[in-house]
Design a protein around this motif. Structure first.
Motif, PDB file in Angstrom:
ATOM      1  N   PRO A  18      -5.644   4.312  -3.770  1.00  0.00           N
ATOM      2  CA  PRO A  18      -6.820   4.046  -2.930  1.00  0.00           C
ATOM      3  C   PRO A  18      -6.838   4.940  -1.689  1.00  0.00           C
ATOM      4  CG  PRO A  18      -5.709   2.002  -3.530  1.00  0.00           C
ATOM      5  CD  PRO A  18      -4.812   3.114  -3.947  1.00  0.00           C
ATOM      6  N   LEU A  65     -10.807  -3.016   1.719  1.00  0.00           N
ATOM      7  CA  LEU A  65      -9.527  -2.777   1.049  1.00  0.00           C
ATOM      8  C   LEU A  65      -9.053  -4.005   0.275  1.00  0.00           C
ATOM      9  CD1 LEU A  65      -7.601  -0.785   3.816  1.00  0.00           C
ATOM     10  CD2 LEU A  65      -8.372   0.101   1.605  1.00  0.00           C
ATOM     11  N   LEU A 107     -11.119  -3.210  -3.197  1.00  0.00           N
ATOM     12  CA  LEU A 107     -10.061  -2.435  -3.850  1.00  0.00           C
ATOM     13  C   LEU A 107      -8.864  -3.293  -4.259  1.00  0.00           C
ATOM     14  CD1 LEU A 107     -10.022   0.874  -1.752  1.00  0.00           C
ATOM     15  CD2 LEU A 107     -11.297   0.340  -3.836  1.00  0.00           C
ATOM     16  N   CYS A 125      -6.340  -4.389  -2.579  1.00  0.00           N
ATOM     17  CA  CYS A 125      -5.055  -3.914  -2.067  1.00  0.00           C
ATOM     18  C   CYS A 125      -4.207  -5.101  -1.613  1.00  0.00           C
ATOM     19  CB  CYS A 125      -5.278  -2.962  -0.893  1.00  0.00           C
ATOM     20  SG  CYS A 125      -6.038  -1.391  -1.359  1.00  0.00           S
ATOM     21  N   LYS A 126      -2.901  -4.960  -1.781  1.00  0.00           N
ATOM     22  CA  LYS A 126      -1.980  -6.032  -1.397  1.00  0.00           C
ATOM     23  C   LYS A 126      -0.694  -5.431  -0.836  1.00  0.00           C
ATOM     24  CE  LYS A 126      -0.213  -6.470  -6.136  1.00  0.00           C
ATOM     25  NZ  LYS A 126      -0.955  -5.292  -6.622  1.00  0.00           N
ATOM     26  N   ASP A 170       1.427  -2.027  -1.832  1.00  0.00           N
ATOM     27  CA  ASP A 170       0.608  -0.953  -2.396  1.00  0.00           C
ATOM     28  C   ASP A 170       0.620   0.265  -1.475  1.00  0.00           C
ATOM     29  OD1 ASP A 170      -0.054  -2.573  -4.483  1.00  0.00           O
ATOM     30  OD2 ASP A 170      -2.098  -3.006  -3.800  1.00  0.00           O
ATOM     31  N   LEU A 227      -1.396   3.580   0.097  1.00  0.00           N
ATOM     32  CA  LEU A 227      -2.767   3.827   0.525  1.00  0.00           C
ATOM     33  C   LEU A 227      -2.838   5.171   1.241  1.00  0.00           C
ATOM     34  CD1 LEU A 227      -5.704   2.714   1.194  1.00  0.00           C
ATOM     35  CD2 LEU A 227      -4.683   1.796   3.298  1.00  0.00           C
ATOM     36  N   GLU A 285       2.230   2.787   3.186  1.00  0.00           N
ATOM     37  CA  GLU A 285       2.535   1.612   2.362  1.00  0.00           C
ATOM     38  C   GLU A 285       2.068   0.372   3.111  1.00  0.00           C
ATOM     39  OE1 GLU A 285       6.321  -0.903   0.520  1.00  0.00           O
ATOM     40  OE2 GLU A 285       6.603   1.171   1.174  1.00  0.00           O
ATOM     41  N   ILE A 286       1.335  -0.478   2.433  1.00  0.00           N
ATOM     42  CA  ILE A 286       0.772  -1.668   3.067  1.00  0.00           C
ATOM     43  C   ILE A 286       1.865  -2.715   3.308  1.00  0.00           C
ATOM     44  CG2 ILE A 286      -0.838  -3.593   2.774  1.00  0.00           C
ATOM     45  CD1 ILE A 286      -2.647  -1.683   1.219  1.00  0.00           C
ATOM     46  N   ALA A 288      -1.741  -7.517   4.287  1.00  0.00           N
ATOM     47  CA  ALA A 288      -3.113  -7.317   3.824  1.00  0.00           C
ATOM     48  C   ALA A 288      -3.870  -8.634   3.792  1.00  0.00           C
ATOM     49  CB  ALA A 288      -3.115  -6.677   2.434  1.00  0.00           C
TER      50      ALA A 288
END
Length: 251
Positions: free
Chosen positions: A2, A26, A30, A32-33, A36, A38, A51-52, A55
Protein backbone atom coordinates in the motif's frame (compact mmCIF):
# COMPACT_ATOMS: atom_id res chain seq x y z
CA UNK A 1 2.51 -2.75 -0.96
CA UNK A 2 0.00 0.00 0.00
CA UNK A 3 1.02 3.60 -0.68
CA UNK A 4 -0.22 6.82 0.90
CA UNK A 5 0.45 10.45 0.03
CA UNK A 6 1.43 12.65 2.98
CA UNK A 7 2.64 16.18 2.11
CA UNK A 8 5.47 17.52 4.27
CA UNK A 9 6.15 14.19 5.96
CA UNK A 10 7.02 14.72 9.63
CA UNK A 11 9.23 12.03 11.19
CA UNK A 12 9.56 12.11 14.98
CA UNK A 13 11.70 9.54 16.78
CA UNK A 14 11.76 7.54 13.55
CA UNK A 15 7.96 7.34 13.45
CA UNK A 16 5.22 8.84 11.30
CA UNK A 17 1.75 9.62 12.63
CA UNK A 18 -1.07 9.49 10.07
CA UNK A 19 -4.45 10.84 11.16
CA UNK A 20 -7.78 12.03 9.75
CA UNK A 21 -9.06 10.82 6.40
CA UNK A 22 -5.74 9.16 5.56
CA UNK A 23 -5.92 6.94 8.65
CA UNK A 24 -9.53 6.07 7.88
CA UNK A 25 -8.59 5.24 4.28
CA UNK A 26 -5.69 2.99 5.33
CA UNK A 27 -7.74 1.03 7.86
CA UNK A 28 -11.21 0.98 6.28
CA UNK A 29 -10.35 0.80 2.57
CA UNK A 30 -6.88 -0.76 2.34
CA UNK A 31 -7.44 -2.90 5.47
CA UNK A 32 -3.99 -2.09 6.85
CA UNK A 33 -3.13 -3.55 10.24
CA UNK A 34 -0.26 -3.76 12.70
CA UNK A 35 2.80 -5.39 11.14
CA UNK A 36 1.93 -4.42 7.56
CA UNK A 37 4.44 -2.48 5.51
CA UNK A 38 3.43 0.85 3.99
CA UNK A 39 5.02 3.26 1.52
CA UNK A 40 4.63 6.94 2.43
CA UNK A 41 5.47 9.52 -0.25
CA UNK A 42 5.37 13.32 -0.18
CA UNK A 43 4.68 14.11 -3.85
CA UNK A 44 8.05 15.84 -4.23
CA UNK A 45 10.20 12.81 -4.96
CA UNK A 46 10.67 11.41 -1.45
CA UNK A 47 9.37 7.99 -0.48
CA UNK A 48 9.72 6.06 2.80
CA UNK A 49 9.21 2.40 3.57
CA UNK A 50 7.52 1.91 6.93
CA UNK A 51 6.04 -0.76 9.19
CA UNK A 52 2.72 -0.11 10.90
CA UNK A 53 2.93 -0.20 14.71
CA UNK A 54 -0.65 0.88 15.43
CA UNK A 55 -3.69 1.06 13.18
CA UNK A 56 -7.15 2.38 13.92
CA UNK A 57 -9.57 4.69 12.12
CA UNK A 58 -8.33 7.74 14.05
CA UNK A 59 -4.57 7.27 13.80
CA UNK A 60 -2.00 5.05 12.14
CA UNK A 61 1.54 5.07 13.54
CA UNK A 62 4.32 3.67 11.37
CA UNK A 63 8.00 3.04 12.05
CA UNK A 64 10.38 4.21 9.31
CA UNK A 65 12.45 1.35 7.88
CA UNK A 66 14.28 3.42 5.29
CA UNK A 67 14.11 5.45 2.10
CA UNK A 68 12.78 3.86 -1.06
CA UNK A 69 15.01 4.38 -4.12
CA UNK A 70 12.89 5.29 -7.10
CA UNK A 71 13.67 5.59 -10.80
CA UNK A 72 10.05 5.61 -11.95
CA UNK A 73 9.86 9.33 -12.74
CA UNK A 74 10.22 10.43 -16.35
CA UNK A 75 13.57 12.10 -17.10
CA UNK A 76 11.70 14.68 -19.20
CA UNK A 77 10.36 17.92 -17.78
CA UNK A 78 7.12 17.65 -19.73
CA UNK A 79 4.47 20.36 -19.31
CA UNK A 80 1.03 19.80 -20.83
CA UNK A 81 -0.81 22.99 -21.78
CA UNK A 82 -4.42 22.07 -22.48
CA UNK A 83 -7.44 24.05 -23.62
CA UNK A 84 -10.22 23.60 -21.04
CA UNK A 85 -12.37 20.57 -21.87
CA UNK A 86 -15.98 20.09 -20.83
CA UNK A 87 -17.43 17.42 -18.58
CA UNK A 88 -15.20 14.61 -17.38
CA UNK A 89 -12.78 14.86 -20.29
CA UNK A 90 -10.49 17.16 -18.32
CA UNK A 91 -10.51 14.72 -15.40
CA UNK A 92 -9.51 11.85 -17.67
CA UNK A 93 -6.65 13.73 -19.34
CA UNK A 94 -5.24 14.82 -15.97
CA UNK A 95 -5.39 11.24 -14.69
CA UNK A 96 -3.70 9.73 -17.75
CA UNK A 97 -1.11 12.51 -18.12
CA UNK A 98 -0.15 11.94 -14.48
CA UNK A 99 0.26 8.21 -15.07
CA UNK A 100 2.43 8.97 -18.11
CA UNK A 101 4.86 11.14 -16.14
CA UNK A 102 3.91 14.74 -16.97
CA UNK A 103 5.43 17.22 -14.50
CA UNK A 104 2.90 20.07 -14.81
CA UNK A 105 -0.53 20.64 -16.35
CA UNK A 106 -1.58 24.14 -17.36
CA UNK A 107 -5.26 24.63 -18.32
CA UNK A 108 -5.77 27.55 -20.71
CA UNK A 109 -8.88 29.34 -21.95
CA UNK A 110 -8.90 29.62 -25.74
CA UNK A 111 -11.38 31.07 -28.21
CA UNK A 112 -13.12 27.76 -28.89
CA UNK A 113 -13.32 26.47 -25.31
CA UNK A 114 -16.82 25.12 -24.70
CA UNK A 115 -16.12 25.07 -20.97
CA UNK A 116 -14.78 28.03 -19.04
CA UNK A 117 -15.10 26.43 -15.62
CA UNK A 118 -12.18 27.60 -13.49
CA UNK A 119 -13.29 26.35 -10.07
CA UNK A 120 -12.26 22.72 -10.42
CA UNK A 121 -8.55 23.06 -9.68
CA UNK A 122 -8.94 21.42 -6.26
CA UNK A 123 -10.71 18.47 -7.87
CA UNK A 124 -8.04 18.17 -10.58
CA UNK A 125 -5.25 18.22 -7.99
CA UNK A 126 -6.98 15.43 -6.08
CA UNK A 127 -7.22 13.39 -9.29
CA UNK A 128 -3.48 13.89 -9.91
CA UNK A 129 -2.75 12.85 -6.32
CA UNK A 130 -4.78 9.65 -6.64
CA UNK A 131 -3.25 8.82 -10.03
CA UNK A 132 0.28 9.31 -8.65
CA UNK A 133 -0.46 7.03 -5.71
CA UNK A 134 -1.95 4.35 -7.95
CA UNK A 135 0.82 4.29 -10.57
CA UNK A 136 3.74 4.38 -8.13
CA UNK A 137 5.03 7.90 -8.78
CA UNK A 138 6.83 9.77 -6.02
CA UNK A 139 5.99 13.17 -7.51
CA UNK A 140 2.58 14.71 -8.11
CA UNK A 141 2.29 16.98 -11.16
CA UNK A 142 1.39 20.55 -10.33
CA UNK A 143 -1.98 21.63 -11.70
CA UNK A 144 -1.97 25.37 -12.43
CA UNK A 145 -4.91 27.71 -12.16
CA UNK A 146 -6.53 28.23 -15.60
CA UNK A 147 -5.31 31.31 -17.47
CA UNK A 148 -6.15 33.02 -20.73
CA UNK A 149 -4.24 31.58 -23.69
CA UNK A 150 -2.69 34.92 -24.66
CA UNK A 151 -1.67 35.48 -21.04
CA UNK A 152 0.06 32.09 -21.02
CA UNK A 153 1.99 32.90 -24.20
CA UNK A 154 3.14 36.16 -22.65
CA UNK A 155 4.79 34.19 -19.84
CA UNK A 156 6.82 31.98 -22.15
CA UNK A 157 8.49 34.62 -24.31
CA UNK A 158 11.84 33.11 -23.24
CA UNK A 159 11.20 30.53 -25.95
CA UNK A 160 12.97 32.95 -28.27
CA UNK A 161 16.15 32.38 -26.30
CA UNK A 162 16.10 28.59 -26.45
CA UNK A 163 15.43 28.16 -22.75
CA UNK A 164 12.47 25.84 -23.32
CA UNK A 165 11.16 23.59 -26.08
CA UNK A 166 7.62 24.15 -27.33
CA UNK A 167 5.33 22.19 -29.65
CA UNK A 168 1.78 23.16 -30.61
CA UNK A 169 -0.38 20.43 -32.12
CA UNK A 170 -2.86 21.48 -34.79
CA UNK A 171 -4.88 19.39 -37.22
CA UNK A 172 -3.64 21.56 -40.09
CA UNK A 173 0.01 21.30 -39.09
CA UNK A 174 2.27 20.07 -41.88
CA UNK A 175 5.04 18.54 -39.78
CA UNK A 176 4.87 15.12 -38.16
CA UNK A 177 6.11 14.87 -34.58
CA UNK A 178 9.33 13.28 -35.83
CA UNK A 179 9.90 16.05 -38.39
CA UNK A 180 9.09 18.68 -35.78
CA UNK A 181 11.88 17.32 -33.60
CA UNK A 182 14.31 17.82 -36.47
CA UNK A 183 13.65 21.56 -36.16
CA UNK A 184 14.73 21.57 -32.53
CA UNK A 185 18.41 22.38 -32.13
CA UNK A 186 20.78 19.57 -31.21
CA UNK A 187 21.90 21.52 -28.14
CA UNK A 188 18.30 21.68 -26.91
CA UNK A 189 17.74 17.97 -27.54
CA UNK A 190 20.92 17.21 -25.60
CA UNK A 191 19.46 19.09 -22.62
CA UNK A 192 15.94 17.63 -22.79
CA UNK A 193 16.18 16.39 -19.19
CA UNK A 194 16.73 19.98 -18.03
CA UNK A 195 14.77 22.16 -20.44
CA UNK A 196 10.98 22.31 -19.98
CA UNK A 197 9.12 20.83 -22.95
CA UNK A 198 5.73 22.48 -23.48
CA UNK A 199 3.00 20.58 -25.35
CA UNK A 200 0.06 22.71 -26.48
CA UNK A 201 -3.23 20.93 -27.16
CA UNK A 202 -6.42 22.77 -28.10
CA UNK A 203 -9.93 22.23 -26.71
CA UNK A 204 -12.87 20.67 -28.55
CA UNK A 205 -12.77 22.39 -31.92
CA UNK A 206 -9.02 22.92 -31.75
CA UNK A 207 -6.99 26.11 -31.98
CA UNK A 208 -7.89 28.93 -34.33
CA UNK A 209 -5.41 29.86 -37.04
CA UNK A 210 -4.69 33.11 -35.18
CA UNK A 211 -3.89 31.23 -31.96
CA UNK A 212 -1.48 28.95 -33.80
CA UNK A 213 0.22 31.97 -35.39
CA UNK A 214 0.62 33.61 -31.98
CA UNK A 215 2.32 30.50 -30.59
CA UNK A 216 4.53 30.16 -33.65
CA UNK A 217 5.64 33.77 -33.22
CA UNK A 218 6.74 32.86 -29.68
CA UNK A 219 8.90 30.02 -30.98
CA UNK A 220 6.54 27.05 -30.80
CA UNK A 221 6.90 24.48 -33.56
CA UNK A 222 3.61 23.61 -35.26
CA UNK A 223 3.04 19.88 -35.63
CA UNK A 224 0.22 17.42 -36.23
CA UNK A 225 -0.64 13.96 -34.94
CA UNK A 226 -1.45 12.50 -38.34
CA UNK A 227 -4.13 12.76 -40.99
CA UNK A 228 -7.03 11.79 -38.76
CA UNK A 229 -8.69 14.44 -36.60
CA UNK A 230 -8.39 13.31 -32.98
CA UNK A 231 -10.53 14.25 -30.02
CA UNK A 232 -8.76 16.69 -27.72
CA UNK A 233 -8.34 14.11 -24.97
CA UNK A 234 -6.92 11.56 -27.43
CA UNK A 235 -4.54 14.15 -28.86
CA UNK A 236 -3.22 15.10 -25.41
CA UNK A 237 -2.45 11.52 -24.40
CA UNK A 238 -0.98 10.65 -27.81
CA UNK A 239 1.33 13.67 -27.81
CA UNK A 240 2.66 12.89 -24.33
CA UNK A 241 3.41 9.29 -25.30
CA UNK A 242 5.00 10.15 -28.66
CA UNK A 243 7.36 12.77 -27.28
CA UNK A 244 8.54 10.51 -24.47
CA UNK A 245 9.03 7.67 -26.95
CA UNK A 246 11.09 9.84 -29.30
CA UNK A 247 13.31 10.95 -26.41
CA UNK A 248 13.75 7.43 -25.07
CA UNK A 249 11.85 8.08 -21.85
CA UNK A 250 9.72 4.93 -22.20
CA UNK A 251 12.66 2.53 -22.30
Amino acid sequence: MPRIYIPNISVKENQISIAGDNAKYLVSVLRCKKGDELIVFDGEGNSLRTEILKADRKEVIADVIGKVPCDIESPINLILVLGLLKGQKMDMVIQKATELGVKEIMPVITERCQSRETRKVGRWRKIAEEASRQCGRTMIPFIHEPVDYVQFLGKVCQLRFGEIIGLIFWEEGELSVKDAFHKISSSQIARFSVLPIYILIGPEGGFTKEEVSLAEAKGFIVSSLGKRILRAETAAISAVVLIQFLLGALD
